[in-house]
Design a protein around this motif. Structure first.
Motif, PDB file in Angstrom:
ATOM      1  N   GLU A 244       0.827  -1.206   0.000  1.00  0.00           N
ATOM      2  CA  GLU A 244       0.000   0.000   0.000  1.00  0.00           C
ATOM      3  C   GLU A 244       0.862   1.257   0.000  1.00  0.00           C
ATOM      4  OE1 GLU A 244      -3.528   0.459   2.038  1.00  0.00           O
ATOM      5  OE2 GLU A 244      -3.942  -1.668   2.326  1.00  0.00           O
ATOM      6  N   ARG A 245       2.008   1.195   0.652  1.00  0.00           N
ATOM      7  CA  ARG A 245       2.902   2.352   0.652  1.00  0.00           C
ATOM      8  C   ARG A 245       3.434   2.609  -0.761  1.00  0.00           C
ATOM      9  NH1 ARG A 245       8.202   3.268   4.593  1.00  0.00           N
ATOM     10  NH2 ARG A 245       8.805   5.294   3.723  1.00  0.00           N
ATOM     11  N   TYR A 246       3.675   1.547  -1.511  1.00  0.00           N
ATOM     12  CA  TYR A 246       4.160   1.709  -2.882  1.00  0.00           C
ATOM     13  C   TYR A 246       3.105   2.391  -3.757  1.00  0.00           C
ATOM     14  CZ  TYR A 246       5.743   0.522  -7.578  1.00  0.00           C
ATOM     15  OH  TYR A 246       6.120   0.584  -8.893  1.00  0.00           O
ATOM     16  N   THR A 247       1.835   1.929  -3.663  1.00  0.00           N
ATOM     17  CA  THR A 247       0.787   2.557  -4.484  1.00  0.00           C
ATOM     18  C   THR A 247       0.541   4.000  -4.046  1.00  0.00           C
ATOM     19  OG1 THR A 247      -0.932   1.620  -3.036  1.00  0.00           O
ATOM     20  CG2 THR A 247      -0.336   0.361  -5.005  1.00  0.00           C
ATOM     21  N   LEU A 248       0.701   4.286  -2.755  1.00  0.00           N
ATOM     22  CA  LEU A 248       0.583   5.666  -2.282  1.00  0.00           C
ATOM     23  C   LEU A 248       1.712   6.523  -2.861  1.00  0.00           C
ATOM     24  CD1 LEU A 248      -0.759   7.789  -0.482  1.00  0.00           C
ATOM     25  CD2 LEU A 248       0.675   6.977   1.408  1.00  0.00           C
ATOM     26  N   TYR A 249       2.912   5.958  -2.919  1.00  0.00           N
ATOM     27  CA  TYR A 249       4.044   6.678  -3.522  1.00  0.00           C
ATOM     28  C   TYR A 249       3.748   7.024  -4.981  1.00  0.00           C
ATOM     29  CZ  TYR A 249       8.346   6.735  -6.305  1.00  0.00           C
ATOM     30  OH  TYR A 249       9.306   7.037  -7.243  1.00  0.00           O
ATOM     31  N   LEU A 250       3.163   6.073  -5.710  1.00  0.00           N
ATOM     32  CA  LEU A 250       2.823   6.339  -7.107  1.00  0.00           C
ATOM     33  C   LEU A 250       1.867   7.524  -7.218  1.00  0.00           C
ATOM     34  CD1 LEU A 250       2.235   2.721  -8.515  1.00  0.00           C
ATOM     35  CD2 LEU A 250       4.309   4.104  -8.626  1.00  0.00           C
ATOM     36  N   ARG A 251       0.890   7.586  -6.333  1.00  0.00           N
ATOM     37  CA  ARG A 251      -0.092   8.676  -6.397  1.00  0.00           C
ATOM     38  C   ARG A 251       0.524  10.009  -6.009  1.00  0.00           C
ATOM     39  NH1 ARG A 251      -3.195   4.429  -4.209  1.00  0.00           N
ATOM     40  NH2 ARG A 251      -2.975   5.189  -2.076  1.00  0.00           N
ATOM     41  N   THR A 252       1.422  10.010  -5.015  1.00  0.00           N
ATOM     42  CA  THR A 252       2.016  11.284  -4.569  1.00  0.00           C
ATOM     43  C   THR A 252       2.957  11.871  -5.612  1.00  0.00           C
ATOM     44  OG1 THR A 252       3.753  10.040  -3.412  1.00  0.00           O
ATOM     45  CG2 THR A 252       1.843  10.741  -2.118  1.00  0.00           C
ATOM     46  N   VAL A 253       3.506  11.029  -6.487  1.00  0.00           N
ATOM     47  CA  VAL A 253       4.336  11.533  -7.592  1.00  0.00           C
ATOM     48  C   VAL A 253       3.462  11.944  -8.773  1.00  0.00           C
ATOM     49  CG1 VAL A 253       6.096  10.908  -9.292  1.00  0.00           C
ATOM     50  CG2 VAL A 253       6.347  10.190  -6.901  1.00  0.00           C
ATOM     51  N   PHE A 254       2.428  11.149  -9.020  1.00  0.00           N
ATOM     52  CA  PHE A 254       1.617  11.323 -10.219  1.00  0.00           C
ATOM     53  C   PHE A 254       0.733  12.568 -10.163  1.00  0.00           C
ATOM     54  CE2 PHE A 254      -2.390   9.906 -12.474  1.00  0.00           C
ATOM     55  CZ  PHE A 254      -1.908  10.159 -13.752  1.00  0.00           C
ATOM     56  N   PHE A 255       0.000  12.754  -9.080  1.00  0.00           N
ATOM     57  CA  PHE A 255      -0.995  13.828  -9.038  1.00  0.00           C
ATOM     58  C   PHE A 255      -0.383  15.234  -9.086  1.00  0.00           C
ATOM     59  CE2 PHE A 255      -3.817  10.455  -7.131  1.00  0.00           C
ATOM     60  CZ  PHE A 255      -4.635  10.373  -8.249  1.00  0.00           C
ATOM     61  N   PRO A 256       0.703  15.548  -8.363  1.00  0.00           N
ATOM     62  CA  PRO A 256       1.308  16.885  -8.524  1.00  0.00           C
ATOM     63  C   PRO A 256       1.766  17.159  -9.959  1.00  0.00           C
ATOM     64  CG  PRO A 256       2.112  15.848  -6.528  1.00  0.00           C
ATOM     65  CD  PRO A 256       1.345  14.800  -7.271  1.00  0.00           C
ATOM     66  N   ASN A 257       2.267  16.127 -10.621  1.00  0.00           N
ATOM     67  CA  ASN A 257       2.668  16.275 -12.021  1.00  0.00           C
ATOM     68  C   ASN A 257       1.474  16.641 -12.891  1.00  0.00           C
ATOM     69  OD1 ASN A 257       4.847  15.716 -14.176  1.00  0.00           O
ATOM     70  ND2 ASN A 257       3.106  14.490 -14.857  1.00  0.00           N
ATOM     71  N   MET A 258       0.317  16.065 -12.558  1.00  0.00           N
ATOM     72  CA  MET A 258      -0.890  16.371 -13.316  1.00  0.00           C
ATOM     73  C   MET A 258      -1.342  17.816 -13.098  1.00  0.00           C
ATOM     74  SD  MET A 258      -1.460  13.685 -15.065  1.00  0.00           S
ATOM     75  CE  MET A 258       0.336  13.665 -15.121  1.00  0.00           C
ATOM     76  N   GLU A 259      -1.221  18.291 -11.871  1.00  0.00           N
ATOM     77  CA  GLU A 259      -1.618  19.673 -11.586  1.00  0.00           C
ATOM     78  C   GLU A 259      -0.820  20.653 -12.447  1.00  0.00           C
ATOM     79  OE1 GLU A 259      -4.063  20.718  -9.760  1.00  0.00           O
ATOM     80  OE2 GLU A 259      -4.635  18.699  -9.081  1.00  0.00           O
ATOM     81  N   LEU A 260       0.455  20.385 -12.656  1.00  0.00           N
ATOM     82  CA  LEU A 260       1.290  21.238 -13.497  1.00  0.00           C
ATOM     83  C   LEU A 260       0.797  21.210 -14.938  1.00  0.00           C
ATOM     84  CD1 LEU A 260       3.829  22.992 -13.874  1.00  0.00           C
ATOM     85  CD2 LEU A 260       5.122  20.869 -14.244  1.00  0.00           C
ATOM     86  N   SER A 261       0.430  20.030 -15.415  1.00  0.00           N
ATOM     87  CA  SER A 261      -0.031  19.926 -16.802  1.00  0.00           C
ATOM     88  C   SER A 261      -1.376  20.628 -17.008  1.00  0.00           C
ATOM     89  CB  SER A 261      -0.137  18.459 -17.214  1.00  0.00           C
ATOM     90  OG  SER A 261      -1.130  17.789 -16.466  1.00  0.00           O
ATOM     91  N   TYR A 262      -2.174  20.807 -15.926  1.00  0.00           N
ATOM     92  CA  TYR A 262      -3.442  21.535 -16.036  1.00  0.00           C
ATOM     93  C   TYR A 262      -3.192  23.043 -16.111  1.00  0.00           C
ATOM     94  CZ  TYR A 262      -5.291  17.150 -14.087  1.00  0.00           C
ATOM     95  OH  TYR A 262      -5.596  15.845 -13.841  1.00  0.00           O
ATOM     96  N   LEU A 263      -2.206  23.492 -15.357  1.00  0.00           N
ATOM     97  CA  LEU A 263      -1.964  24.939 -15.222  1.00  0.00           C
ATOM     98  C   LEU A 263      -1.377  25.540 -16.504  1.00  0.00           C
ATOM     99  CD1 LEU A 263      -1.957  27.388 -13.309  1.00  0.00           C
ATOM    100  CD2 LEU A 263       0.342  26.707 -12.589  1.00  0.00           C
ATOM    101  N   ILE A 264      -0.509  24.792 -17.181  1.00  0.00           N
ATOM    102  CA  ILE A 264       0.195  25.323 -18.363  1.00  0.00           C
ATOM    103  C   ILE A 264      -0.767  25.771 -19.464  1.00  0.00           C
ATOM    104  CG2 ILE A 264       1.728  24.676 -20.262  1.00  0.00           C
ATOM    105  CD1 ILE A 264       3.314  22.996 -18.271  1.00  0.00           C
ATOM    106  N   PRO A 265      -1.769  24.974 -19.892  1.00  0.00           N
ATOM    107  CA  PRO A 265      -2.648  25.412 -20.985  1.00  0.00           C
ATOM    108  C   PRO A 265      -3.421  26.697 -20.662  1.00  0.00           C
ATOM    109  CG  PRO A 265      -2.852  23.056 -20.647  1.00  0.00           C
ATOM    110  CD  PRO A 265      -2.068  23.579 -19.494  1.00  0.00           C
ATOM    111  N   THR A 266      -3.912  26.831 -19.420  1.00  0.00           N
ATOM    112  CA  THR A 266      -4.688  28.015 -19.074  1.00  0.00           C
ATOM    113  C   THR A 266      -3.835  29.280 -19.155  1.00  0.00           C
ATOM    114  OG1 THR A 266      -6.053  26.663 -17.592  1.00  0.00           O
ATOM    115  CG2 THR A 266      -6.165  29.044 -17.309  1.00  0.00           C
ATOM    116  N   VAL A 267      -2.664  29.212 -18.543  1.00  0.00           N
ATOM    117  CA  VAL A 267      -1.767  30.380 -18.559  1.00  0.00           C
ATOM    118  C   VAL A 267      -1.351  30.726 -19.987  1.00  0.00           C
ATOM    119  CG1 VAL A 267       0.475  31.245 -17.819  1.00  0.00           C
ATOM    120  CG2 VAL A 267      -0.943  29.940 -16.228  1.00  0.00           C
ATOM    121  N   CYS A 268      -1.007  29.712 -20.774  1.00  0.00           N
ATOM    122  CA  CYS A 268      -0.560  29.961 -22.148  1.00  0.00           C
ATOM    123  C   CYS A 268      -1.689  30.485 -23.029  1.00  0.00           C
ATOM    124  CB  CYS A 268       0.012  28.690 -22.745  1.00  0.00           C
ATOM    125  SG  CYS A 268       1.584  28.185 -21.997  1.00  0.00           S
TER     126      CYS A 268
END
Length: 583
Positions: A244-268
């Motif tokens: 469970e700690r491994y799958t939690l690690y995957l989510r903690t890396v994945f979701f912040p990366n997604m937030e960045l990909s959401y922000l770029i199109p709006t600003v641009c």
């Protein structure tokens, strides 16, 4: 298969085939839900266009009446979107319930079709986890995650098309958000399935250890194995924690990366649109509409990515549930019909673990109506041979036949009409007493036949005293039956199934003269006129058998009548003398 072998897990092609099969099963509901979702998404696209036009109109000069009309049209589209979304969700969830019901039915059918040997070697924990945790997780995915994900995908596609319809320049800021989104998804998806499968497997091991500890609590206490069992459970919990700690690690890396990909199109979009406006290549209304559309994309894309995590869990659970159907059958029905009830074992060898036979070339012929007792030291292979003679396991080499037809060539329903295994283990299912008995009876069996079966095992007297007779609810939460009564119900099922040959493993203890008299009569009624192979743990039952088979080291070392074997002075004679206290 070893005792720790887990049940298989379905691969990706199997999952895709099953999903396509489900889609073909419910085409009208599937397309109906999709059309409603598209309609709801289209209705939601009116707001940015209308607001962009309103901004443009304000810049150029407009009237209060024009603004009021825009607001009214906005309200109408909002109402349309609400109604369409409501019915889209309703149809999607109804479809989800249908699909989940189908999945459950398929899983139960596959689980009931599992060879008994496979269930035993896999252990109860794995199947229990799939039956409970995996079904619950898949239910959550099918009821909520899949409909919401579908809505999000449809909304994202329609919104993106609407955004680029404002101007082709909108594609550029959207494309700038794709690299971090694609990289993050690729990184996550390559690891998520294995992580969630590991998580499910850890729960299976933990449940298996807990189940074995609870079921063997008396043995654990008697042998002082408490610390060892606690250590085993601690190890399973540690593995589950790590998974469970491994799958939690995957989510903690994945979701912040997604937030960045959401922000770029709006600003641009704002930056590029603003530059085009200053150059006179885009109007203020177009920049407003484009920015609102790109902003609208964030919510469905975020739901697509977030729910993808839930779908990964659901996919892992579905793979584990479908994996039950991948267990190869241990019998191949040929359609041959036995020409009698003679039971023959010819050069039978069998191994639970590859390369370690526990039976070594056993030969045994049992005539119809004959009573044979199998005796020998613990671990000699008596119970294993009994299970092969009952068709529970197929032999590794050699053959076990009834009437000249291999037991593994008979469908299970036909096999149980010829040979049945009887142990002291019995189960009373939740339901009426009639339903418990009808499990072994042909469809449409009359109550008179059920009562005759109860009478044959000396159980009719206490059944007639029940408050509702055959309609009395028994099992967990119902009327409690004593062990003796539950055993009689199990024996009544045997009378209804009417097998010609019975293999008794430990059930011979029921004919101990010191036992309750009604249980003696019950077992005697079931045995009357049938072929009996009794695995005798107490030698008084061997004394009354037609022949005695002495099993030692996986072989039949002696075979003959009680008197002949005692006179021969071999292993059986030594056992008999020891039983009677002569040595």
């Amino acid at each position: 298969m070893s005792a720790t072998t887990a049940l298989p897990v379905a691969d990706a092609p199997t999952l895709r085939r099953y999903v396509r099969q489900l889609a073909r099963t419910y085409p009208r509901m599937l397309w109906g839900a999709l059309v409603l979702h598209i309609g709801a998404a289209l209705a939601s696209l009116a707001a940015p266009r209308l607001l962009g036009g309103l901004v443009q109109a304000v810049e150029e000069g407009t009237t209060t009446g024009h603004v009021d009309r825009i607001v009214l049209v906005l309200a109408l589209f909002l109402v349309a979107q609400t109604v369409l979304t409501r019915y889209a969700r309703y149809v999607s969830q109804a479809l989800g319930e249908q699909v989940l019901a189908r999945l459950r039915e398929d899983f139960v059918g596959n689980a009931l079709s599992l060879p008994v040997g496979t269930v035993e070697s896999a252990g109860s924990g794995d199947l229990l986890t799939r039956t409970s945790r995996d079904v619950d997780q898949l239910g959550w995915s099918v009821r909520w995650a899949l409909p919401e994900w579908t809505i999000a995908v449809v909304t994202a596609v329609v919104t993106f098309v609407a955004a680029i319809s404002v101007g082709w320049w909108v594609i550029l800021p959207c494309l700038l958000g794709l690299p971090p989104l694609a990289a993050g998804l690729r990184w996550y998806l390559r690891r998520a399935k294995a992580g969630y499968l590991r998580e499910g497997a850890s729960y299976s091991r933990m449940n298996a250890t807990l189940t074995e500890t609870v079921e063997g609590a008396r043995t654990v206490e008697a042998l002082g194995l408490g610390r060892e069992r606690v250590a085993a459970i601690d190890g399973d919990i540690a593995e589950s924690y790590a998974a469970e700690r491994y799958t939690l690690y995957l989510r903690t890396v994945f979701f912040p990366n997604m937030e960045l990909s959401y922000l770029i199109p709006t600003v641009c979009t704002l930056l590029l649109g603003g530059w085009l406006y200053t150059q006179g290549s885009a109007t203020l209304g177009e920049v407003t509409a484009a920015t609102l559309y790109v902003q609208m994309l964030i919510d469905p894309v975020d739901r697509i990515v977030s729910i993808l995590d839930e779908l990964q869990v659901g996919q892992a659970s579905l793979a584990r549930l479908l994996g039950v159907a991948m267990v190869p059958d241990d019998r191949t029905p040929t359609g041959r019909v036995p020409s009698g009830e003679r039971l023959d074992a010819d050069d039978v060898r069998f191994a639970y673990v590859e390369g370690r036979d526990v039976l070594h070339g056993v030969d045994l012929q049992v005539a119809p109506g004959e009573r044979i007792a199998m005796v020998g030291p613990s671990g000699a292979g008596k119970s294993t041979l009994g299970r092969l003679l009952a068709g529970i396991h197929p032999p590794r080499t050699g053959s076990v036949t009834v009437g000249g037809v291999g037991l593994v060539e008979l469908p299970l329903d036909d096999l149980r009409g010829h040979v049945a295994l009887v142990t002291q283990e019995h189960h009373v299912f939740v339901g009426t007493l009639r339903e418990n008995l009808a499990l072994a009876a042909p469809p449409g069996t009359a109550d008179d036949s059920l009562r005759d079966a109860l009478d044959a095992v000396d159980a009719l007297a206490w059944v007639d005293l029940l408050p509702s007779g055959l309609d009395t609810v028994v099992g967990s939460g119902g009327r409690h039956l004593t062990d003796a009564q539950a055993q009689q119900v199990a024996l009544a099922r045997l009378v209804l199934a009417d097998p010609h040959t019975l293999v008794l493993d430990e059930a011979t203890s029921l004919i101990d003269p010191r036992a309750a008299r009604h249980l003696e009569r019950s077992l005697a009624a079931v045995l009357h006129g049938r072929t009996v192979i009794a695995i005798a743990h107490r030698l008084f039952s061997a004394h009354d058998a037609d022949r005695v088979a002495v099993v030692e080291d996986g072989k039949i070392s002696e075979l003959g009548s009680h008197d002949d074997l005692v006179e021969a002075g071999g292993s059986y004679a030594a056992l008999w003398d020891s039983w009677n206290g002569k040595h």
